[in-house]
Design a protein around this motif. Structure first.
Motif, PDB file in Angstrom:
ATOM      1  N   ASP A  28      13.372 -27.398  -8.237  1.00 31.36           N
ATOM      2  CA  ASP A  28      12.861 -28.044  -9.447  1.00 31.36           C
ATOM      3  C   ASP A  28      11.706 -27.262 -10.054  1.00 31.36           C
ATOM      4  N   GLY A  29      11.816 -25.937 -10.004  1.00 30.13           N
ATOM      5  CA  GLY A  29      10.827 -25.074 -10.639  1.00 30.13           C
ATOM      6  C   GLY A  29       9.637 -24.718  -9.784  1.00 30.13           C
ATOM      7  N   ALA A  30       9.548 -25.274  -8.575  1.00 36.35           N
ATOM      8  CA  ALA A  30       8.409 -25.008  -7.694  1.00 36.35           C
ATOM      9  C   ALA A  30       8.836 -24.106  -6.542  1.00 36.35           C
ATOM     10  N   SER A  31       8.145 -22.976  -6.390  1.00 38.23           N
ATOM     11  CA  SER A  31       8.378 -22.090  -5.251  1.00 38.23           C
ATOM     12  C   SER A  31       7.925 -22.797  -3.978  1.00 38.23           C
ATOM     13  N   VAL A  32       8.842 -22.944  -3.034  1.00 41.10           N
ATOM     14  CA  VAL A  32       8.494 -23.610  -1.771  1.00 41.10           C
ATOM     15  C   VAL A  32       7.408 -22.823  -1.046  1.00 41.10           C
ATOM     16  N   TYR A  33       7.496 -21.505  -1.110  1.00 41.48           N
ATOM     17  CA  TYR A  33       6.467 -20.664  -0.484  1.00 41.48           C
ATOM     18  C   TYR A  33       5.093 -20.959  -1.086  1.00 41.48           C
ATOM     19  N   GLU A  34       5.018 -20.975  -2.408  1.00 38.29           N
ATOM     20  CA  GLU A  34       3.740 -21.232  -3.064  1.00 38.29           C
ATOM     21  C   GLU A  34       3.217 -22.626  -2.734  1.00 38.29           C
ATOM     22  N   CYS A  35       4.127 -23.600  -2.665  1.00 36.99           N
ATOM     23  CA  CYS A  35       3.714 -24.961  -2.295  1.00 36.99           C
ATOM     24  C   CYS A  35       3.069 -24.982  -0.913  1.00 36.99           C
ATOM     25  N   ARG A  36       3.654 -24.250   0.025  1.00 35.58           N
ATOM     26  CA  ARG A  36       3.137 -24.261   1.396  1.00 35.58           C
ATOM     27  C   ARG A  36       1.824 -23.477   1.504  1.00 35.58           C
ATOM     28  N   VAL A  37       1.661 -22.438   0.688  1.00 39.59           N
ATOM     29  CA  VAL A  37       0.360 -21.774   0.622  1.00 39.59           C
ATOM     30  C   VAL A  37      -0.699 -22.770   0.148  1.00 39.59           C
ATOM     31  N   ASN A  38      -0.347 -23.532  -0.901  1.00 37.14           N
ATOM     32  CA  ASN A  38      -1.282 -24.529  -1.424  1.00 37.14           C
ATOM     33  C   ASN A  38      -1.613 -25.600  -0.395  1.00 37.14           C
ATOM     34  N   MET A  39      -0.610 -25.981   0.399  1.00 39.59           N
ATOM     35  CA  MET A  39      -0.866 -26.956   1.465  1.00 39.59           C
ATOM     36  C   MET A  39      -1.902 -26.421   2.441  1.00 39.59           C
TER      37      MET A  39
ATOM     38  N   LEU B  63      -1.328 -33.206  -0.908  1.00 43.42           N
ATOM     39  CA  LEU B  63       0.041 -32.727  -0.741  1.00 43.42           C
ATOM     40  C   LEU B  63       0.777 -32.719  -2.078  1.00 43.42           C
ATOM     41  N   LYS B  64       0.659 -33.797  -2.828  1.00 43.55           N
ATOM     42  CA  LYS B  64       1.308 -33.844  -4.135  1.00 43.55           C
ATOM     43  C   LYS B  64       0.763 -32.773  -5.072  1.00 43.55           C
ATOM     44  N   GLU B  65      -0.533 -32.573  -5.042  1.00 42.19           N
ATOM     45  CA  GLU B  65      -1.144 -31.541  -5.897  1.00 42.19           C
ATOM     46  C   GLU B  65      -0.680 -30.140  -5.501  1.00 42.19           C
ATOM     47  N   SER B  66      -0.341 -29.941  -4.231  1.00 42.70           N
ATOM     48  CA  SER B  66       0.154 -28.644  -3.777  1.00 42.70           C
ATOM     49  C   SER B  66       1.439 -28.261  -4.500  1.00 42.70           C
TER      50      SER B  66
ATOM     51  N   THR C 257       2.447 -29.790  -7.506  1.00 45.77           N
ATOM     52  CA  THR C 257       2.157 -29.784  -8.944  1.00 45.77           C
ATOM     53  C   THR C 257       1.491 -28.481  -9.375  1.00 45.77           C
ATOM     54  N   GLU C 258       0.634 -27.926  -8.533  1.00 42.83           N
ATOM     55  CA  GLU C 258      -0.013 -26.658  -8.868  1.00 42.83           C
ATOM     56  C   GLU C 258       0.997 -25.514  -8.931  1.00 42.83           C
ATOM     57  N   ALA C 259       2.077 -25.623  -8.131  1.00 46.46           N
ATOM     58  CA  ALA C 259       3.132 -24.609  -8.171  1.00 46.46           C
ATOM     59  C   ALA C 259       4.051 -24.811  -9.366  1.00 46.46           C
ATOM     60  N   CYS C 260       4.183 -26.049  -9.834  1.00 49.06           N
ATOM     61  CA  CYS C 260       5.017 -26.362 -11.001  1.00 49.06           C
ATOM     62  C   CYS C 260       4.400 -27.566 -11.708  1.00 49.06           C
ATOM     63  N   PRO C 261       3.584 -27.330 -12.743  1.00 47.87           N
ATOM     64  CA  PRO C 261       2.869 -28.427 -13.415  1.00 47.87           C
ATOM     65  C   PRO C 261       3.765 -29.539 -13.950  1.00 47.87           C
ATOM     66  N   ALA C 262       5.061 -29.237 -14.170  1.00 47.33           N
ATOM     67  CA  ALA C 262       5.963 -30.274 -14.678  1.00 47.33           C
ATOM     68  C   ALA C 262       6.284 -31.325 -13.621  1.00 47.33           C
ATOM     69  N   LEU C 263       6.037 -31.021 -12.360  1.00 47.26           N
ATOM     70  CA  LEU C 263       6.318 -31.970 -11.283  1.00 47.26           C
ATOM     71  C   LEU C 263       5.057 -32.761 -10.951  1.00 47.26           C
ATOM     72  N   THR C 264       5.065 -34.020 -11.291  1.00 41.68           N
ATOM     73  CA  THR C 264       3.889 -34.873 -11.043  1.00 41.68           C
ATOM     74  C   THR C 264       4.229 -36.153 -10.292  1.00 41.68           C
TER      75      THR C 264
ATOM     76  N   PHE D 253       9.309 -34.339   1.112  1.00 41.31           N
ATOM     77  CA  PHE D 253       9.530 -33.717   2.419  1.00 41.31           C
ATOM     78  C   PHE D 253      10.359 -32.439   2.322  1.00 41.31           C
ATOM     79  N   GLU D 254      11.096 -32.275   1.221  1.00 44.15           N
ATOM     80  CA  GLU D 254      11.818 -31.008   1.007  1.00 44.15           C
ATOM     81  C   GLU D 254      10.837 -29.839   1.022  1.00 44.15           C
ATOM     82  N   TYR D 255       9.695 -30.016   0.368  1.00 45.67           N
ATOM     83  CA  TYR D 255       8.712 -28.932   0.247  1.00 45.67           C
ATOM     84  C   TYR D 255       7.931 -28.733   1.541  1.00 45.67           C
ATOM     85  N   VAL D 256       7.747 -29.817   2.279  1.00 48.16           N
ATOM     86  CA  VAL D 256       6.993 -29.743   3.536  1.00 48.16           C
ATOM     87  C   VAL D 256       7.809 -29.061   4.615  1.00 48.16           C
ATOM     88  N   TYR D 257       9.085 -29.425   4.726  1.00 50.61           N
ATOM     89  CA  TYR D 257       9.833 -29.080   5.928  1.00 50.61           C
ATOM     90  C   TYR D 257      11.264 -28.603   5.694  1.00 50.61           C
TER      91      TYR D 257
END
Length: 504
Positions: free
Chosen positions: A267-278, A442-445, A447-454, A254-258
């Motif tokens: 944790d290495g994942a751009s929140v902006y990029e995660c939300r684009v992926n969403m 959502l999880k893949e959104s 992981t695609e921004a930071c492959p180490a997060l699965t 939920f950190e990445y969602v909201y």
């Protein structure tokens, strides 16, 4: 839900702490506090409200020292009393000031032991004070007059053994240094960085999100690992230790969602990029399942959903319009303490631009649907502006379980999607169509921004609590303690206290 920051350096830190906390204000608007250390004394100021309510030039000038921590708070445990504003302080051993983000799931078990076995007194109902006293007692047991890094690490290990849940902590130990540590699953975020000042001296900082470091000119070093303790001694020497009890990293989804700012990196994942992926993945689902749906315009519900909505509009080749104007001085509605207060605030928070909606088939994009109050009122407002049809999509799956690791989603009975089909929920909020992001997408959104997060804490969506100790009995107790009735009772008591104080 809180934001924390700590700095140990060679120049005055109070204003840097304030500026960094301002970048974390979205994580808590209920209370704020800063504590500093100078010539063997702590200087502390805290109170209820926003940073601008709590601090002024006068009290900031009295926060002396080159070493300090800060906190912004929204309560998920305890109450909204000023007594529970952080940082907390205990004078034994050494003198410790403590700032905590998260929530403990076994507080009731710890409290009795603290009193009967450890003989420590608790002055509030905050689980942060519980954790502080566990840490303090662990240092007492070490018996060191001048504790070193091994004493610090041993004390934190005892905290990990006794305290269960999701937490990130920054503490100052008088005459010793700054301590920061993260829970064994890495649920709550914590990031470390450094900068070199004009004299060539290195200063260090720890905070909840990367933006707090960046605004102060600190270079990101790393996110603390699950179970990692960072100790920076007063001489500037940095020591690190990772607990043998640490588990696979499972940051809160939920950190990445909201929760997090879009310009943060967690944790290495751009929140902006995660939300684009969403947005990309949700647009693909809309194309699959709503291929024949006539959408005229895509409108985000400010402000967290904007990034996903822009991507959805691009992928669907539909106009994007920021047609709900936000009043930025109204707080987040799903964490407001009462149903009536939340509902009243929604219309103050958002105002529609009529010409965007009149005669149109509107796709509203929300980041998530929690209690459902906001989206229901917005749909009503949009229909009042003459919209022909109102469709709703959510960048997150249905929220059907409470969060127990530091986000105020209290009673499962209050969650809009609990016990309902998507069609039933659509009818309840008066949407012509409703679609949710799939959990795997959502999880893949991320992981695609930071492959180490699965692996993630997905408990609010699927009821799988990563700490493995959350029982139905605990959830029932949590629901009783945190439902609207309980919070309103606390607010009444707080008002009585304020009235009595005013009369005195």
């Amino acid at each position: 839900m809180c934001g924390i920051v700590g700095i140990i350096g060679n120049s005055p830190v109070s204003h840097t702490l304030y500026e960094s906390l301002s970048m974390l204000q979205h994580r808590g608007q209920d209370a704020a506090g800063i504590a500093t250390f100078f010539e063997d004394k702590f200087y502390l100021h805290k109170g209820n409200g926003l940073l601008t309510d709590v601090f002024n030039a006068g009290n900031m000038a009295r926060l002396l020292g080159t070493f300090g921590i800060g906190h912004v708070r929204y309560p998920t445990a305890g109450c909204a009393s000023v007594a529970e504003a952080q940082p907390f302080y205990v004078n034994s051993p050494y003198g410790i000031v403590f700032a905590h983000n998260g929530n403990l799931t076994n507080v009731s078990d710890i409290v009795e032991d603290l009193f009967v076995t450890d003989m420590r007194h608790l002055n509030t109902t905050s689980d942060s004070e519980v954790m502080l006293n566990v840490f303090a007692h662990a240092l007492v047991r070490r018996g060191a007059v001048h504790p070193n890094e091994y004493d610090i690490f041993a004390a934190v290990e005892e905290v990990h053994r006794r305290c269960h849940g999701g937490y990130a902590v920054i503490a100052m130990v008088a005459g010793v240094g700054m301590v920061a540590f993260r829970d064994l699953n890495g649920i709550r975020p914590l990031i470390f960085g450094s900068r070199v000042n004009s004299k060539g001296e290195t200063e260090y900082m720890v905070a909840s999100e990367s933006v707090a470091l960046q605004v102060a000119g600190f270079k990101i070093d790393h996110d603390l690992a699950p179970g990692e303790t960072l100790f920076v001694a007063l001489d500037g020497e940095v020591h690190q230790h990772v607990s043998l009890l640490a588990r696979d990293k499972a940051p809160c989804l939920f950190e990445y969602v909201y929760l997090a700012r879009p310009d943060s990196v967690l944790d290495g994942a751009s929140v902006y990029e995660c939300r684009v992926n969403m947005g990309t993945k949700l647009a693909a689902k809309i194309k699959r399942e709503w291929a024949d749906l006539p959408i005229d315009v895509v409108v985000p519900i400010p402000s967290t959903s904007r990034i996903a909505a822009q991507e959805i509009a691009t992928r669907l080749n539909k106009p994007y319009r920021d047609a709900l104007v936000r009043n930025r001085y109204v707080g987040r509605t799903f964490i407001m303490p009462g149903q009536a207060q939340r509902k009243a605030s929604i219309r103050r928070k958002l105002n529609p631009i009529p010409q965007v909606f009149e005669g149109k088939n509107v796709l509203l994009v929300d980041d998530s649907i929690v209690r459902g109050n906001t989206i229901k009122e917005i749909i009503a407002m949009v229909r009042e502006q003459g919209a022909k049809h109102v469709y709703v999509c959510s960048a997150a799956p249905p929220v059907i379980f409470p969060n127990v690791y530091g986000i105020d989603m209290p009673a499962r009975s209050e969650l809009a999607a609990n016990g309902k089909t998507v069609a039933e929920l659509a009818k309840e909020i008066d949407a012509d169509q409703l679609i949710f992001q799939d959990l795997e997408d959502l999880k893949e959104s991320i992981t695609e921004a930071c492959p180490a997060l699965t692996y993630f804490d997905t408990s609010v969506f699927d009821g799988q609590y990563v700490t493995g100790d959350v029982t139905q009995e605990y959830l029932a107790t949590l629901e009783k303690a945190r439902n609207d009735t309980a919070k309103q009772s606390i607010e009444v008591q707080n008002q009585i206290e304020r009235n009595l104080t005013a009369q005195v």
